[in-house]
Design an enzyme around this catalytic site. Structure first.
Site, PDB file in Angstrom:
ATOM      1  N   CYS A 176       2.965 -11.479  19.495  1.00 47.35           N
ATOM      2  CA  CYS A 176       2.050 -10.954  18.475  1.00 47.35           C
ATOM      3  C   CYS A 176       2.527 -11.451  17.113  1.00 47.35           C
ATOM      4  O   CYS A 176       3.641 -11.128  16.687  1.00 47.35           O
ATOM      5  CB  CYS A 176       2.028  -9.426  18.491  1.00 47.35           C
ATOM      6  SG  CYS A 176       1.080  -8.719  17.112  1.00 47.35           S
TER       7      CYS A 176
ATOM      8  N   HIS B 236      -1.742  -3.837  16.954  1.00 47.62           N
ATOM      9  CA  HIS B 236      -2.674  -4.530  16.066  1.00 47.62           C
ATOM     10  C   HIS B 236      -4.072  -4.740  16.663  1.00 47.62           C
ATOM     11  O   HIS B 236      -4.988  -5.141  15.946  1.00 47.62           O
ATOM     12  CB  HIS B 236      -2.102  -5.904  15.661  1.00 47.62           C
ATOM     13  CG  HIS B 236      -0.987  -5.810  14.670  1.00 47.62           C
ATOM     14  ND1 HIS B 236       0.323  -5.718  15.047  1.00 47.62           N
ATOM     15  CD2 HIS B 236      -0.995  -5.778  13.312  1.00 47.62           C
ATOM     16  CE1 HIS B 236       1.087  -5.639  13.964  1.00 47.62           C
ATOM     17  NE2 HIS B 236       0.322  -5.675  12.901  1.00 47.62           N
TER      18      HIS B 236
ATOM     19  N   HIS C 186       3.969   1.614   2.325  1.00 44.28           N
ATOM     20  CA  HIS C 186       5.209   0.980   1.878  1.00 44.28           C
ATOM     21  C   HIS C 186       5.895   1.852   0.811  1.00 44.28           C
ATOM     22  O   HIS C 186       7.100   2.080   0.834  1.00 44.28           O
ATOM     23  CB  HIS C 186       4.935  -0.400   1.273  1.00 44.28           C
ATOM     24  CG  HIS C 186       4.205  -1.342   2.176  1.00 44.28           C
ATOM     25  ND1 HIS C 186       2.936  -1.802   1.903  1.00 44.28           N
ATOM     26  CD2 HIS C 186       4.559  -1.905   3.359  1.00 44.28           C
ATOM     27  CE1 HIS C 186       2.549  -2.616   2.869  1.00 44.28           C
ATOM     28  NE2 HIS C 186       3.511  -2.698   3.761  1.00 44.28           N
TER      29      HIS C 186
ATOM     30  N   LYS D 281      -3.828   5.018  10.873  1.00 38.91           N
ATOM     31  CA  LYS D 281      -2.641   4.502  10.197  1.00 38.91           C
ATOM     32  C   LYS D 281      -3.064   3.575   9.064  1.00 38.91           C
ATOM     33  O   LYS D 281      -4.007   2.813   9.187  1.00 38.91           O
ATOM     34  CB  LYS D 281      -1.762   3.737  11.195  1.00 38.91           C
ATOM     35  CG  LYS D 281      -0.458   3.251  10.578  1.00 38.91           C
ATOM     36  CD  LYS D 281       0.231   2.220  11.445  1.00 38.91           C
ATOM     37  CE  LYS D 281       1.417   1.628  10.700  1.00 38.91           C
ATOM     38  NZ  LYS D 281       1.888   0.377  11.260  1.00 38.91           N
TER      39      LYS D 281
ATOM     40  N   CYS E 276       3.137  -8.494  14.600  1.00 45.38           N
ATOM     41  CA  CYS E 276       4.423  -7.807  14.767  1.00 45.38           C
ATOM     42  C   CYS E 276       5.595  -8.765  14.629  1.00 45.38           C
ATOM     43  O   CYS E 276       6.739  -8.330  14.497  1.00 45.38           O
ATOM     44  CB  CYS E 276       4.520  -7.154  16.147  1.00 45.38           C
ATOM     45  SG  CYS E 276       3.375  -5.797  16.435  1.00 45.38           S
TER      46      CYS E 276
ATOM     47  N   CYS F 249      -2.409  -6.879  21.474  1.00 44.20           N
ATOM     48  CA  CYS F 249      -1.300  -6.035  21.039  1.00 44.20           C
ATOM     49  C   CYS F 249      -1.777  -4.590  20.900  1.00 44.20           C
ATOM     50  O   CYS F 249      -2.796  -4.334  20.258  1.00 44.20           O
ATOM     51  CB  CYS F 249      -0.753  -6.552  19.705  1.00 44.20           C
ATOM     52  SG  CYS F 249       0.444  -5.448  18.924  1.00 44.20           S
TER      53      CYS F 249
ATOM     54  N   HIS G 197       0.852  -1.189   0.000  1.00 44.98           N
ATOM     55  CA  HIS G 197       0.000   0.000   0.000  1.00 44.98           C
ATOM     56  C   HIS G 197       0.890   1.241   0.000  1.00 44.98           C
ATOM     57  O   HIS G 197       2.123   1.142  -0.016  1.00 44.98           O
ATOM     58  CB  HIS G 197      -0.986  -0.008   1.177  1.00 44.98           C
ATOM     59  CG  HIS G 197      -0.367  -0.127   2.537  1.00 44.98           C
ATOM     60  ND1 HIS G 197       0.576   0.773   3.020  1.00 44.98           N
ATOM     61  CD2 HIS G 197      -0.562  -1.026   3.541  1.00 44.98           C
ATOM     62  CE1 HIS G 197       0.925   0.442   4.254  1.00 44.98           C
ATOM     63  NE2 HIS G 197       0.270  -0.650   4.587  1.00 44.98           N
TER      64      HIS G 197
ATOM     65  N   LYS H 221      -4.035  -2.739   5.948  1.00 44.54           N
ATOM     66  CA  LYS H 221      -4.858  -3.639   5.140  1.00 44.54           C
ATOM     67  C   LYS H 221      -5.987  -4.242   5.966  1.00 44.54           C
ATOM     68  O   LYS H 221      -7.113  -4.375   5.506  1.00 44.54           O
ATOM     69  CB  LYS H 221      -3.990  -4.758   4.541  1.00 44.54           C
ATOM     70  CG  LYS H 221      -3.197  -4.316   3.339  1.00 44.54           C
ATOM     71  CD  LYS H 221      -4.099  -4.083   2.147  1.00 44.54           C
ATOM     72  CE  LYS H 221      -3.312  -3.532   0.966  1.00 44.54           C
ATOM     73  NZ  LYS H 221      -4.179  -3.128  -0.136  1.00 44.54           N
TER      74      LYS H 221
END
Length: 517
Positions: A130, A158, A24, A306, A133, A155, A21, A309
């Site tokens: 996690c 996440h 990146h 943030k 992560c 987490c 995305h 996906k």
């Protein structure tokens, strides 16, 4: 001619459990702009990117799709990650995959050396993990779940339940390097940037380091630990070593490592700790100089969240480049967002900047000036005309300030400095009114100087903007009939670019984009 300096810049290597995305792509473009600029300084430059393909998350994604992990990673790399290089017009010198033999061999050799030197030992371990992560979570990142996850530990990044893992693993003696790391941070104040990231890392290390579990036995998708093949290497240790494995570290004879190390790492702030704590400690243990710099970018926010996906806020880079082109993508993310801070993306802001700054500001300036040279001088200006001193002085200042900004990794500020020349040339044309001068034969010499000044300024801009908007800069360079390849032009010599004195046709650099309401 090289300046004699070397410059090694890396992006994180990206997990291939999903498609890329714009978060990146943001890091990729930042590293690319820095690499291109340093090449145009004459620095011996190496730009590395790649993919991280081991670990539990990949294994589970592959299983969910009914294929082997290698089939899954091959498919995603070829169909999604490598095409991103073309989508963004990247100039990377290498693309490394952690499943490549060249990487696996060097990882095993590096760890064997640490083991032989006594930096690694075996012990029992139990902690909350996690998968997202790929990390055993510190207390500060473990929170109580809510709603569907009420009563569970989740987490903080996440918002998903953590897994209690109990294994007999190999450990790296990270705690032994606590003081050495703190001493290194103090002696090298620019090692971690920006300042907020540096402060965070120092605070974390001062609070006390624990030894790091560097192997797993609960799954087998990874690089085998060389002295005990019932274990695979922890995915983060595997991944961090890409930065030296791509440089042939440890091979016989002269290596790229000798030529390019130490590195400048561009990383997301969520993986800062791995790069600024674990990575330099591993290198210290191996007797290797730590990286030159770890620069933490902020997060890209969409609708205040943030990029993710899992939360459906991920935007594919091609959604932007298919409409606006790669140059506009590169310009927007480098100009609109300060590299070390969080930034918000919106289609409205992208569209507004595209038309105001690229289409009207730069593109229209170039097309107007070249059109007037063709109209009033049949495309050939008289030779030997010096540019107006005020424009020359501004260009000199723009180069000086942009160079200083690049050294700080302040790409947005470097572009802003160069853009002062764009704005100044637009103002100069408006003020001098060459279309009025053209009506008076007595003003013929002045008309020639005004247009020669503007053409000279455009050549300077082509050189300075090439690292950011290479496609448009190349088109302009060609239309100016400039000498040499644009990528070979030195920033320091931008004021002295040469041409044959004629100009050609210039296609629209940034055509207007009509978007559906």
């Amino acid at each position: 001619m090289s300046s004699g300096a070397s410059f090694y810049v890396t992006t994180p290597i990206f997990y291939v459990n999903d498609v890329p995305h714009i978060g990146h792509a943001y890091a990729e473009v930042a590293a690319d702009v820095l690499a291109r600029w340093h090449r145009q300084r004459g620095d011996d430059t190496f730009f590395l990117t790649g993919t991280d393909e081991h670990g539990q998350k990949i294994l589970r994604s592959a299983a969910a799709n009914g294929v082997s992990p290698k089939e899954w990673t091959d498919k995603l790399v070829e169909e999604a990650w490598k095409p991103l290089l073309q989508t963004l017009n990247l100039s990377n010198d290498d693309f490394i995959r952690t499943t490549e033999e060249r990487h696996e061999v060097r990882v095993r050799r590096f760890l064997q050396d640490l083991y032989d030197a006594g930096h690694i030992y075996e012990d029992e371990f139990e902690a909350l993990y996690c998968v997202g992560c790929e990390e055993f979570k510190p207390e500060a990142e473990i929170i109580d779940g809510t709603d569907a996850y009420e009563g569970q530990k989740v987490c903080a990044i996440h918002s998903k339940p953590l897994e209690l893992l109990s294994e007999r693993n190999y450990f790296f003696r990270l705690a032994n390097f606590q003081q050495q790391l703190l001493d290194y941070y103090e002696a090298n104040p620019d090692f971690i940037q920006p300042q907020a990231a540096r402060n965070e890392v120092i605070s974390f290390v001062r609070s006390g380091l624990h030894d790091l579990s560097i192997s797993r036995t609960s799954f087998d998708w990874g690089i085998k630990v060389p002295w005990d093949e019932s274990h695979v290497v922890y995915v983060w240790v595997d991944a961090l070593l890409n930065y030296v494995s791509a440089l042939n570290y440890g091979d016989e004879g002269e290596t790229k490592f000798d030529r390019y190390w130490p590195a400048n790492h561009v990383v997301g702030k969520d993986i800062l700790r791995f790069h600024a704590v674990i990575w330099p400690a591993m290198l210290m243990a191996a007797g290797i100089e730590p990286p030159q710099r770890v620069f933490a970018t902020g997060w890209l926010l969409v609708g205040g969240e943030k990029m993710s996906k899992s939360k459906l806020t991920g935007i594919a880079p091609s959604e932007i480049t298919d409409v606006f082109g790669s140059d506009a993508f590169r310009y927007y993310f480098m100009r609109a967002i300060h590299l070390g801070q969080d930034g918000s993306f919106s289609w409205e802001d992208l569209n507004a900047r595209y038309h105001a700054e690229l289409a009207n500001g730069f593109g229209n300036l170039a097309s107007r000036v070249l059109a007037m040279v063709r109209k009033y001088f049949a495309g050939t200006l008289p030779t030997g005309i010096a540019a107006d001193p005020e424009i020359q002085q501004l260009a000199e200042r723009s180069i000086r300030e942009a160079e200083a900004a690049i050294d700080r990794f302040a790409v947005d500020q470097a572009i802003a400095e160069v853009w002062q020349l764009v704005d100044a040339l637009n103002g100069y044309i408006t003020e001098q009114q060459p279309w009025i001068l053209a009506k008076d034969d007595a003003q013929r010499d002045r008309l020639a100087q005004v247009l020669a000044t503007a053409v000279w300024g455009l050549g300077v801009l082509a050189v300075l903007l090439h690292p950011v908007i290479p496609v448009a800069a190349e088109k302009l360079w060609t239309a100016l009939h400039a000498e040499g390849n644009l990528s070979d032009q030195r920033v320091a010599d931008a004021l002295n670019w040469k041409s044959d004195g004629t100009v050609g046709e210039l296609p629209a650099l940034f055509p207007r984009v009509e978007q559906d309401a």
